[in-house]
Scaffold this motif. Structure first.
Motif, PDB file in Angstrom:
ATOM      1  N   GLU A 246       0.827  -1.202   0.000  1.00 20.75           N
ATOM      2  CA  GLU A 246       0.000   0.000   0.000  1.00 20.75           C
ATOM      3  C   GLU A 246       0.869   1.264   0.000  1.00 20.75           C
ATOM      4  OE1 GLU A 246      -3.423   0.468   3.029  1.00 20.75           O
ATOM      5  OE2 GLU A 246      -3.710  -1.384   1.868  1.00 20.75           O
ATOM      6  N   HIS A 247       1.922   1.269   0.835  1.00 22.41           N
ATOM      7  CA  HIS A 247       2.815   2.434   0.869  1.00 22.41           C
ATOM      8  C   HIS A 247       3.510   2.613  -0.482  1.00 22.41           C
ATOM      9  CE1 HIS A 247       2.371   3.615   5.007  1.00 22.41           C
ATOM     10  NE2 HIS A 247       2.599   2.388   5.427  1.00 22.41           N
ATOM     11  N   MET A 248       3.959   1.525  -1.077  1.00 19.59           N
ATOM     12  CA  MET A 248       4.653   1.635  -2.368  1.00 19.59           C
ATOM     13  C   MET A 248       3.706   2.196  -3.426  1.00 19.59           C
ATOM     14  SD  MET A 248       7.286  -1.595  -2.459  1.00 19.59           S
ATOM     15  CE  MET A 248       6.260  -2.869  -1.781  1.00 19.59           C
ATOM     16  N   LEU A 249       2.468   1.739  -3.406  1.00 15.64           N
ATOM     17  CA  LEU A 249       1.498   2.253  -4.386  1.00 15.64           C
ATOM     18  C   LEU A 249       1.191   3.727  -4.135  1.00 15.64           C
ATOM     19  CD1 LEU A 249      -0.895  -0.829  -4.698  1.00 15.64           C
ATOM     20  CD2 LEU A 249       0.788  -0.021  -6.367  1.00 15.64           C
ATOM     21  N   ASN A 250       1.442   4.178  -2.896  1.00 11.84           N
ATOM     22  CA  ASN A 250       1.226   5.591  -2.571  1.00 11.84           C
ATOM     23  C   ASN A 250       2.477   6.430  -2.766  1.00 11.84           C
ATOM     24  OD1 ASN A 250      -1.466   5.349  -1.938  1.00 11.84           O
ATOM     25  ND2 ASN A 250      -1.061   4.867   0.207  1.00 11.84           N
ATOM     26  N   GLY A 251       3.537   5.849  -3.347  1.00 15.02           N
ATOM     27  CA  GLY A 251       4.704   6.660  -3.687  1.00 15.02           C
ATOM     28  C   GLY A 251       5.890   6.546  -2.757  1.00 15.02           C
ATOM     29  N   VAL A 252       5.934   5.515  -1.929  1.00 14.48           N
ATOM     30  CA  VAL A 252       7.090   5.302  -1.047  1.00 14.48           C
ATOM     31  C   VAL A 252       7.975   4.239  -1.698  1.00 14.48           C
ATOM     32  CG1 VAL A 252       7.801   4.496   1.247  1.00 14.48           C
ATOM     33  CG2 VAL A 252       5.712   5.863   0.987  1.00 14.48           C
ATOM     34  N   SER A 253       9.292   4.502  -1.743  1.00 17.39           N
ATOM     35  CA  SER A 253      10.210   3.507  -2.311  1.00 17.39           C
ATOM     36  C   SER A 253      10.763   2.620  -1.210  1.00 17.39           C
ATOM     37  CB  SER A 253      11.392   4.190  -2.989  1.00 17.39           C
ATOM     38  OG  SER A 253      10.995   4.722  -4.211  1.00 17.39           O
ATOM     39  N   ALA A 258      10.934  -6.876   1.829  1.00 18.88           N
ATOM     40  CA  ALA A 258      10.938  -8.040   2.721  1.00 18.88           C
ATOM     41  C   ALA A 258      11.648  -7.743   4.044  1.00 18.88           C
ATOM     42  CB  ALA A 258      11.592  -9.225   2.031  1.00 18.88           C
ATOM     43  N   SER A 259      12.528  -6.750   4.051  1.00 12.78           N
ATOM     44  CA  SER A 259      13.197  -6.417   5.310  1.00 12.78           C
ATOM     45  C   SER A 259      12.806  -5.018   5.784  1.00 12.78           C
ATOM     46  CB  SER A 259      14.711  -6.533   5.170  1.00 12.78           C
ATOM     47  OG  SER A 259      15.178  -5.546   4.280  1.00 12.78           O
ATOM     48  N   THR A 260      11.598  -4.612   5.460  1.00 14.53           N
ATOM     49  CA  THR A 260      11.085  -3.311   5.881  1.00 14.53           C
ATOM     50  C   THR A 260       9.839  -3.570   6.727  1.00 14.53           C
ATOM     51  OG1 THR A 260      11.910  -2.376   3.826  1.00 14.53           O
ATOM     52  CG2 THR A 260      10.319  -1.047   5.043  1.00 14.53           C
ATOM     53  N   TYR A 261       9.849  -3.114   7.962  1.00 19.22           N
ATOM     54  CA  TYR A 261       8.824  -3.503   8.923  1.00 19.22           C
ATOM     55  C   TYR A 261       8.038  -2.269   9.362  1.00 19.22           C
ATOM     56  CZ  TYR A 261      11.987  -7.457   8.969  1.00 19.22           C
ATOM     57  OH  TYR A 261      12.782  -8.504   8.582  1.00 19.22           O
ATOM     58  N   ILE A 262       6.826  -2.148   8.891  1.00 17.26           N
ATOM     59  CA  ILE A 262       6.037  -0.939   9.171  1.00 17.26           C
ATOM     60  C   ILE A 262       4.765  -1.334   9.907  1.00 17.26           C
ATOM     61  CG2 ILE A 262       4.940   1.078   8.146  1.00 17.26           C
ATOM     62  CD1 ILE A 262       6.635   0.565   5.633  1.00 17.26           C
ATOM     63  N   ASP A 263       4.537  -0.718  11.065  1.00 12.89           N
ATOM     64  CA  ASP A 263       3.316  -1.004  11.813  1.00 12.89           C
ATOM     65  C   ASP A 263       2.092  -0.472  11.085  1.00 12.89           C
ATOM     66  OD1 ASP A 263       4.696  -2.208  13.826  1.00 12.89           O
ATOM     67  OD2 ASP A 263       4.319  -0.655  15.340  1.00 12.89           O
ATOM     68  N   ALA A 264       0.969  -1.128  11.329  1.00 10.49           N
ATOM     69  CA  ALA A 264      -0.299  -0.629  10.820  1.00 10.49           C
ATOM     70  C   ALA A 264      -0.510   0.776  11.368  1.00 10.49           C
ATOM     71  CB  ALA A 264      -1.432  -1.540  11.268  1.00 10.49           C
ATOM     72  N   GLY A 265      -0.970   1.672  10.536  1.00 12.52           N
ATOM     73  CA  GLY A 265      -1.295   3.022  10.995  1.00 12.52           C
ATOM     74  C   GLY A 265      -0.174   4.042  10.828  1.00 12.52           C
ATOM     75  N   VAL A 266       1.039   3.599  10.498  1.00 10.22           N
ATOM     76  CA  VAL A 266       2.146   4.545  10.283  1.00 10.22           C
ATOM     77  C   VAL A 266       1.886   5.298   8.977  1.00 10.22           C
ATOM     78  CG1 VAL A 266       4.614   4.676   9.697  1.00 10.22           C
ATOM     79  CG2 VAL A 266       3.852   3.234  11.598  1.00 10.22           C
ATOM     80  N   LYS A 267       2.195   6.625   8.986  1.00 11.02           N
ATOM     81  CA  LYS A 267       1.969   7.422   7.771  1.00 11.02           C
ATOM     82  C   LYS A 267       3.314   7.796   7.143  1.00 11.02           C
ATOM     83  CE  LYS A 267      -2.431   9.435   9.112  1.00 11.02           C
ATOM     84  NZ  LYS A 267      -2.490   9.127  10.557  1.00 11.02           N
ATOM     85  N   ILE A 268       3.403   7.682   5.831  1.00  9.09           N
ATOM     86  CA  ILE A 268       4.653   8.004   5.131  1.00  9.09           C
ATOM     87  C   ILE A 268       4.335   8.787   3.868  1.00  9.09           C
ATOM     88  CG2 ILE A 268       6.818   7.083   4.205  1.00  9.09           C
ATOM     89  CD1 ILE A 268       6.114   4.395   5.537  1.00  9.09           C
ATOM     90  N   GLY A 269       5.039   9.896   3.676  1.00  8.60           N
ATOM     91  CA  GLY A 269       4.782  10.762   2.521  1.00  8.60           C
ATOM     92  C   GLY A 269       5.471  10.257   1.263  1.00  8.60           C
ATOM     93  N   GLN A 270       5.056  10.854   0.156  1.00 11.14           N
ATOM     94  CA  GLN A 270       5.539  10.485  -1.170  1.00 11.14           C
ATOM     95  C   GLN A 270       7.039  10.729  -1.309  1.00 11.14           C
ATOM     96  OE1 GLN A 270       2.656  11.949  -4.075  1.00 11.14           O
ATOM     97  NE2 GLN A 270       4.422  12.533  -5.300  1.00 11.14           N
ATOM     98  N   ASP A 271       7.692   9.928  -2.136  1.00  7.82           N
ATOM     99  CA  ASP A 271       9.121  10.065  -2.446  1.00  7.82           C
ATOM    100  C   ASP A 271      10.038   9.887  -1.246  1.00  7.82           C
ATOM    101  OD1 ASP A 271       9.054  10.384  -5.254  1.00  7.82           O
ATOM    102  OD2 ASP A 271       8.237  12.396  -4.955  1.00  7.82           O
ATOM    103  N   THR A 272       9.526   9.325  -0.196  1.00  2.98           N
ATOM    104  CA  THR A 272      10.414   8.906   0.889  1.00  2.98           C
ATOM    105  C   THR A 272      10.927   7.527   0.525  1.00  2.98           C
ATOM    106  OG1 THR A 272       9.564  10.269   2.679  1.00  2.98           O
ATOM    107  CG2 THR A 272      10.361   8.080   3.303  1.00  2.98           C
ATOM    108  N   THR A 273      12.218   7.287   0.804  1.00  5.00           N
ATOM    109  CA  THR A 273      12.816   5.989   0.505  1.00  5.00           C
ATOM    110  C   THR A 273      13.158   5.288   1.810  1.00  5.00           C
ATOM    111  OG1 THR A 273      13.731   6.788  -1.565  1.00  5.00           O
ATOM    112  CG2 THR A 273      14.767   4.840  -0.620  1.00  5.00           C
ATOM    113  N   LEU A 274      12.731   4.038   1.906  1.00  2.00           N
ATOM    114  CA  LEU A 274      13.062   3.247   3.091  1.00  2.00           C
ATOM    115  C   LEU A 274      14.114   2.223   2.686  1.00  2.00           C
ATOM    116  CD1 LEU A 274       9.444   2.639   4.484  1.00  2.00           C
ATOM    117  CD2 LEU A 274      11.033   4.493   5.038  1.00  2.00           C
TER     118      LEU A 274
END
Ligand code: UD1
Ligand code: CA
Length: 454
Positions: A246-253, A258-274
């Motif tokens: 969902e985050h990737m479809l919203n513009g997060v890279s 597989a090694s990126t762990y994001i809790d439900a409810g966390v918000k991330i803006g576009q063009d942020t890279t994890l």
């Protein structure tokens, strides 16, 4: 049409081998129960009724006023659990959406589909089924020759032929309320287990010649139910994949989802890279154009835009824009880094504000302090803020230059443009534009400040 959810959450969850009630075990940072309630909101906004039993108090405390809790005591099976909602809901709702609290991956739109099906059904209820190769101990859906649903047979009583059935009972039902309450009373105790099974309600309808509708689902993953910690880890992985997607479809890279762990409810803006091995936990909000990680843990923090956070640990922190931190930096509760702050390796900040453009390059501890704009914190600077009994504040002005290895013994104030020599132990307030050196440091001369514009 009024639709009220009833969530069965009273079971002990023996197979979890835990002191924590099953439904409070977390999945991507939120209890299972939270995920189910969240999904139910898509189908109806009526306050859900939650049937509690084992760990009732803990579950109630968690739910607060977000649900109406009813105690099931003793726990005599899923039909008996559903029955507990009757005193609250009789004559108060048109449809009752019954589901199990240990199915946290079911999506809102799936519940919606189930409700829509029942709205059009002349019969008393609709249920959700799934076609899957691995039965996972689920009840099997037995159909008549004409294709209509005849019964749900639990695995332990199923014949070898019935065990081969690939259509399974997911555990979500939408009932006409007026039919449900009376039917529940007619369900007989299962002779083997001594429990009242909600699944037996199918046969009641069939006997009365009333049509039961099945919504057949094909997403096996969505119907993972949690009975053991093995299931819990499978569900966690599935939920993580869903959240990341969902985050990737919203513009997060993400370099490696597989090694990126994001809790439900966390918000991330576009063009942020994890970057890999990044953990974003709790109530965390991240703006646009940031680069986070690798190897970074962020909990309950807010980050603005265009920041770089490299190999760092943040908890309860606030970063404004264009902050650059790490590697190996640590922010604790109440750390506030304003725009253009630079924080290098091996620094720790707690309960402190670093104003615009502060530079803190290496090996420092800043606690209970305010640091004015553009101040430079030399390597190895320590705010000695704790005397063994109480914490005291340190106030540092703007354009200050703290020499390497300075000890700032709080409570302490350093005026704008002040300067400390390397290794100074500062125990007394320092006036504006004054250089202090030594141990304990004493004033030696007055200074000319270069940038005095602010
Ligand atoms: C149940 C279904 C099964 C289905 C499976 C899907 C029955 C009899 N069986 O089996 O057909 O394929 O779910 O996940 O319904 N609960 C109560 N009070 C009780 C007993 C249970 O509130 O007295 C709650 C539990 O907390 C749990 C849910 O009901 O959330 C389901 O109970 P569980 O024991 O997990 O049923 P399963 O054996 O998984
Ligand atoms: Ca279950």
């Amino acid at each position: 049409m009024k639709i009220t959810p009833v969530l069965l959450a009273a079971g002990q969850g023996t197979r979890m081998k835990s002191d924590v009630p099953k439904v409070l075990h977390p999945l991507c940072g939120k209890p299972m129960l939270w995920h189910v309630l969240q999904a139910l909101k898509f189908a109806t906004t009526e306050t859900p009724v939650v049937i509690v039993g084992h760990g009732a108090q803990e579950v109630k405390n968690y739910l607060g006023d977000t649900a109406e809790c009813v105690l099931q005591e003793p726990q005599l099976g899923t039909a008996h659990a559903a029955m507990q909602a009757e005193p609250i809901l009789r004559d108060k709702t048109d449809l009752v959406l019954v589901t199990y609290a240990d199915m946290p991956l079911l999506r809102g739109k799936t519940f919606q589909r189930l409700v829509e099906t029942q709205r059009l059904n002349s019969g008393p209820f609709s249920l959700l089924t799934v076609i899957a190769d691995d039965p996972r101990g689920f009840g099997r859906i037995v159909r008549k020759a004409d294709g209509t649903v005849e019964a749900i047979v639990e695995e332990y009583v199923a014949t070898p032929e019935q065990r081969e059935i690939k259509e399974l009972n997911v555990g979500a039902y939408c009932f006409k309320a007026e039919w449900l309450w009376d039917a529940l009373h007619r369900i007989e105790k299962n002779p083997k287990k001594g429990e009242y099974y909600l699944t037996d309600i199918v046969e009641l309808a069939v006997k009365e010649d009333l049509p039961v509708q099945a919504v057949v689902h094909d997403d096996f993953i969505e119907t993972i139910g949690i009975n053991t910690r093995v299931h819990l880890s499978e569900a966690e992985a599935a939920m993580r994949t869903r959240i990341n997607r969902e985050h990737m479809l919203n513009g997060v890279s993400m370099m490696d989802p597989a090694s990126t762990y994001i809790d439900a409810g966390v918000k991330i803006g576009q063009d942020t890279t994890l970057m890999p091995n990044t953990y974003l936990h709790g109530n965390t909000e991240i703006g646009e154009g940031n680069v986070i990680g690798p190897n970074t843990i962020i909990r309950d923090s807010r980050i603005g835009n265009r920041c770089k956070v490299l190999v760092s640990v943040l908890e309860g922190a606030l970063l404004e824009d264009d902050v650059d931190m790490g590697p190996f930096a640590r922010l604790r509760k109440g750390a506030h880094l304003k725009s253009h702050v630079h924080m290098g390796n091996f620094g720790e900040v707690k309960d402190s504000t670093l104003h615009e453009g502060v530079k803190m390059g290496h090996f420092s501890y800043i606690g209970n302090a305010t640091i004015g704009a553009r101040t430079n914190i030399g390597a190895g600077t320590i705010t000695a803020n704790y005397d063994g009994e109480k914490k005291s504040p340190t106030e540092i002005g703007e354009d200050v230059f703290i020499g390497s290895d300075t000890m700032l013994v709080a409570p302490l104030k350093l005026g704008d443009g002040a300067r400390t020599g390397a290794g100074a132990v500062v125990t007394k307030n320092v006036a504006d534009d004054t250089l202090v050196v030594g141990m304990p440091a004493r004033a030696i001369r007055k200074l000319e400040r270069k940038s005095k514009d602010k």
